[in-house]
Design a protein around this motif. Sequence first.
Motif, PDB file in Angstrom:
ATOM      1  N   SER A   1      -2.574  19.942  13.220  1.00 31.59           N
ATOM      2  CA  SER A   1      -2.336  18.838  14.143  1.00 31.59           C
ATOM      3  C   SER A   1      -2.939  17.577  13.532  1.00 31.59           C
ATOM      4  N   ILE A   2      -2.113  16.549  13.387  1.00 35.79           N
ATOM      5  CA  ILE A   2      -2.576  15.278  12.834  1.00 35.79           C
ATOM      6  C   ILE A   2      -2.645  14.276  13.979  1.00 35.79           C
ATOM      7  N   THR A   3      -3.803  13.703  14.200  1.00 35.10           N
ATOM      8  CA  THR A   3      -3.974  12.801  15.327  1.00 35.10           C
ATOM      9  C   THR A   3      -4.130  11.365  14.835  1.00 35.10           C
ATOM     10  N   VAL A   4      -3.418  10.451  15.493  1.00 38.95           N
ATOM     11  CA  VAL A   4      -3.384   9.048  15.071  1.00 38.95           C
ATOM     12  C   VAL A   4      -3.625   8.140  16.278  1.00 38.95           C
ATOM     13  N   PRO A   5      -4.807   7.548  16.404  1.00 40.24           N
ATOM     14  CA  PRO A   5      -5.019   6.547  17.448  1.00 40.24           C
ATOM     15  C   PRO A   5      -4.356   5.231  17.048  1.00 40.24           C
ATOM     16  N   VAL A   6      -3.634   4.627  17.973  1.00 37.27           N
ATOM     17  CA  VAL A   6      -2.846   3.441  17.650  1.00 37.27           C
ATOM     18  C   VAL A   6      -3.226   2.292  18.579  1.00 37.27           C
ATOM     19  N   TYR A   7      -3.647   1.170  17.981  1.00 28.54           N
ATOM     20  CA  TYR A   7      -3.942  -0.025  18.769  1.00 28.54           C
ATOM     21  C   TYR A   7      -3.653  -1.274  17.951  1.00 28.54           C
TER      22      TYR A   7
ATOM     23  N   VAL B   1      -1.426  -2.287  15.594  1.00 28.20           N
ATOM     24  CA  VAL B   1      -1.378  -2.134  14.137  1.00 28.20           C
ATOM     25  C   VAL B   1       0.061  -2.209  13.628  1.00 28.20           C
ATOM     26  N   GLU B   2       0.859  -3.087  14.216  1.00 21.82           N
ATOM     27  CA  GLU B   2       2.273  -3.151  13.859  1.00 21.82           C
ATOM     28  C   GLU B   2       2.496  -3.436  12.372  1.00 21.82           C
ATOM     29  N   LYS B   3       1.570  -4.130  11.724  1.00 23.76           N
ATOM     30  CA  LYS B   3       1.733  -4.468  10.304  1.00 23.76           C
ATOM     31  C   LYS B   3       1.511  -3.276   9.384  1.00 23.76           C
ATOM     32  N   TYR B   4       0.809  -2.261   9.874  1.00 28.74           N
ATOM     33  CA  TYR B   4       0.369  -1.166   9.004  1.00 28.74           C
ATOM     34  C   TYR B   4       0.911   0.205   9.420  1.00 28.74           C
ATOM     35  N   LEU B   5       1.413   0.302  10.642  1.00 33.86           N
ATOM     36  CA  LEU B   5       1.739   1.609  11.227  1.00 33.86           C
ATOM     37  C   LEU B   5       2.839   2.342  10.481  1.00 33.86           C
ATOM     38  N   GLU B   6       3.864   1.637  10.036  1.00 37.21           N
ATOM     39  CA  GLU B   6       4.986   2.314   9.379  1.00 37.21           C
ATOM     40  C   GLU B   6       4.548   3.007   8.090  1.00 37.21           C
ATOM     41  N   LYS B   7       3.688   2.363   7.324  1.00 40.24           N
ATOM     42  CA  LYS B   7       3.214   2.994   6.088  1.00 40.24           C
ATOM     43  C   LYS B   7       2.431   4.261   6.402  1.00 40.24           C
ATOM     44  N   CYS B   8       1.629   4.212   7.451  1.00 38.46           N
ATOM     45  CA  CYS B   8       0.886   5.403   7.871  1.00 38.46           C
ATOM     46  C   CYS B   8       1.835   6.518   8.274  1.00 38.46           C
ATOM     47  N   LEU B   9       2.795   6.215   9.135  1.00 37.13           N
ATOM     48  CA  LEU B   9       3.726   7.238   9.626  1.00 37.13           C
ATOM     49  C   LEU B   9       4.610   7.784   8.515  1.00 37.13           C
ATOM     50  N   ASP B  10       5.026   6.918   7.589  1.00 36.71           N
ATOM     51  CA  ASP B  10       5.839   7.388   6.456  1.00 36.71           C
ATOM     52  C   ASP B  10       5.083   8.430   5.647  1.00 36.71           C
ATOM     53  N   SER B  11       3.779   8.216   5.461  1.00 37.19           N
ATOM     54  CA  SER B  11       2.992   9.171   4.677  1.00 37.19           C
ATOM     55  C   SER B  11       2.828  10.502   5.415  1.00 37.19           C
ATOM     56  N   LEU B  12       2.914  10.471   6.744  1.00 36.87           N
ATOM     57  CA  LEU B  12       2.740  11.698   7.527  1.00 36.87           C
ATOM     58  C   LEU B  12       4.045  12.492   7.653  1.00 36.87           C
ATOM     59  N   ILE B  13       5.145  11.823   7.949  1.00 38.04           N
ATOM     60  CA  ILE B  13       6.401  12.559   8.084  1.00 38.04           C
ATOM     61  C   ILE B  13       6.900  13.043   6.726  1.00 38.04           C
ATOM     62  N   GLY B  14       6.378  12.439   5.643  1.00 32.17           N
ATOM     63  CA  GLY B  14       6.759  12.858   4.300  1.00 32.17           C
ATOM     64  C   GLY B  14       5.865  13.925   3.712  1.00 32.17           C
ATOM     65  N   GLN B  15       4.982  14.512   4.515  1.00 31.87           N
ATOM     66  CA  GLN B  15       4.080  15.540   4.011  1.00 31.87           C
ATOM     67  C   GLN B  15       4.844  16.775   3.510  1.00 31.87           C
TER      68      GLN B  15
ATOM     69  N   SER C   1      -4.584   4.587  11.969  1.00 32.62           N
ATOM     70  CA  SER C   1      -3.206   4.098  11.925  1.00 32.62           C
ATOM     71  C   SER C   1      -2.957   2.995  10.901  1.00 32.62           C
ATOM     72  N   ASP C   2      -3.998   2.496  10.252  1.00 28.29           N
ATOM     73  CA  ASP C   2      -3.789   1.528   9.166  1.00 28.29           C
ATOM     74  C   ASP C   2      -4.074   2.152   7.802  1.00 28.29           C
ATOM     75  N   ASP C   3      -4.261   3.469   7.781  1.00 33.73           N
ATOM     76  CA  ASP C   3      -4.508   4.199   6.538  1.00 33.73           C
ATOM     77  C   ASP C   3      -3.308   5.083   6.213  1.00 33.73           C
ATOM     78  N   TRP C   4      -3.377   5.804   5.069  1.00 30.71           N
ATOM     79  CA  TRP C   4      -2.317   6.730   4.700  1.00 30.71           C
ATOM     80  C   TRP C   4      -2.902   7.819   3.814  1.00 30.71           C
ATOM     81  N   VAL C   5      -2.099   8.842   3.516  1.00 34.65           N
ATOM     82  CA  VAL C   5      -2.583   9.982   2.736  1.00 34.65           C
ATOM     83  C   VAL C   5      -1.570  10.339   1.655  1.00 34.65           C
ATOM     84  N   SER C   6      -2.037  11.059   0.624  1.00 32.66           N
ATOM     85  CA  SER C   6      -1.144  11.584  -0.405  1.00 32.66           C
ATOM     86  C   SER C   6      -0.104  12.485   0.238  1.00 32.66           C
ATOM     87  N   CYS C   7       1.069  12.601  -0.382  1.00 37.30           N
ATOM     88  CA  CYS C   7       2.164  13.371   0.224  1.00 37.30           C
ATOM     89  C   CYS C   7       1.836  14.858   0.348  1.00 37.30           C
TER      90      CYS C   7
END
Length: 279
Positions: A5-11, A13-27, A90-96
Amino acid sequence: MVKVSITVPVYNVEKYLEKCLDSLIGQTLKDIEIICINDGSTDNSLSILEKYAKKDSRIKIINQENQGIANTRNKSIKLAQGEYIGFVDSDDWVSCDFFEKLYNAALKYKADIAAAGIIRATDKHEKMFLEFKKETVTNNTDKKFEICDIPDKSYVCNKIYKLSKIRYFGLKFKNDVTYEDIIFTPEAVHKLGTLVTVPHTYYFYYKRQGSITNTKSNKNNHSYAVEIANKYFKENNIDIEFHRTKICRFKICNLTIFKTKRKGDLREAILFNIIKWRY
């Protein structure tokens, strides 16, 4: 069963959220759920979440009035259905391959915690902040603190945790504390069992202007969190001073010319922040 389970608090962060989500759905690990808690955002963050949820059913959105990051993380611990749980800002990302490598290592060694390296990123460059060059497995508290560089780097987001153990010990993030990682991470590493370090995959911590940890006005909040953590160490007879990094700086006209670092048995000297040697 969901593996992680990957948990993402969001507040806001419209400028950064897509990059974060892209890294998660692309795992590369597909058996995951992504719990996004929209904590009263007033920008377009919710719209972005809804757009991504439409194309990936693993994304679950929870809306609430603003209650802070600790509350959102505690809520996600209650809602999570995975074998392990991980926390991503939500403004960070991870390796695929981040969650696949951590999960496989945890499974291989029956570990309660798997930890990866951290890269600090800005708009201009990336810098290695914490690196594991090999798999190390231990259930010894002192060794776990040493290899994870606790308390100096008490980061929660570069790890996954056995969810059943988090719940068994009733571990929670402390509300109304800005630097909640400083309190949660040492307690989790202390109470949970075996920890394994995982090389060659990274959590990317984005250091941006205006973030909580990059605001000078929050020095008192940091000191308060450290005070609570130190109380925990004392109550549980953990000699943390051995693991704490001590730095002495020698300056000329407010410019650091030479400094020494001491941590446990390690001694290091640094000249002009370029030339390093151990002694």
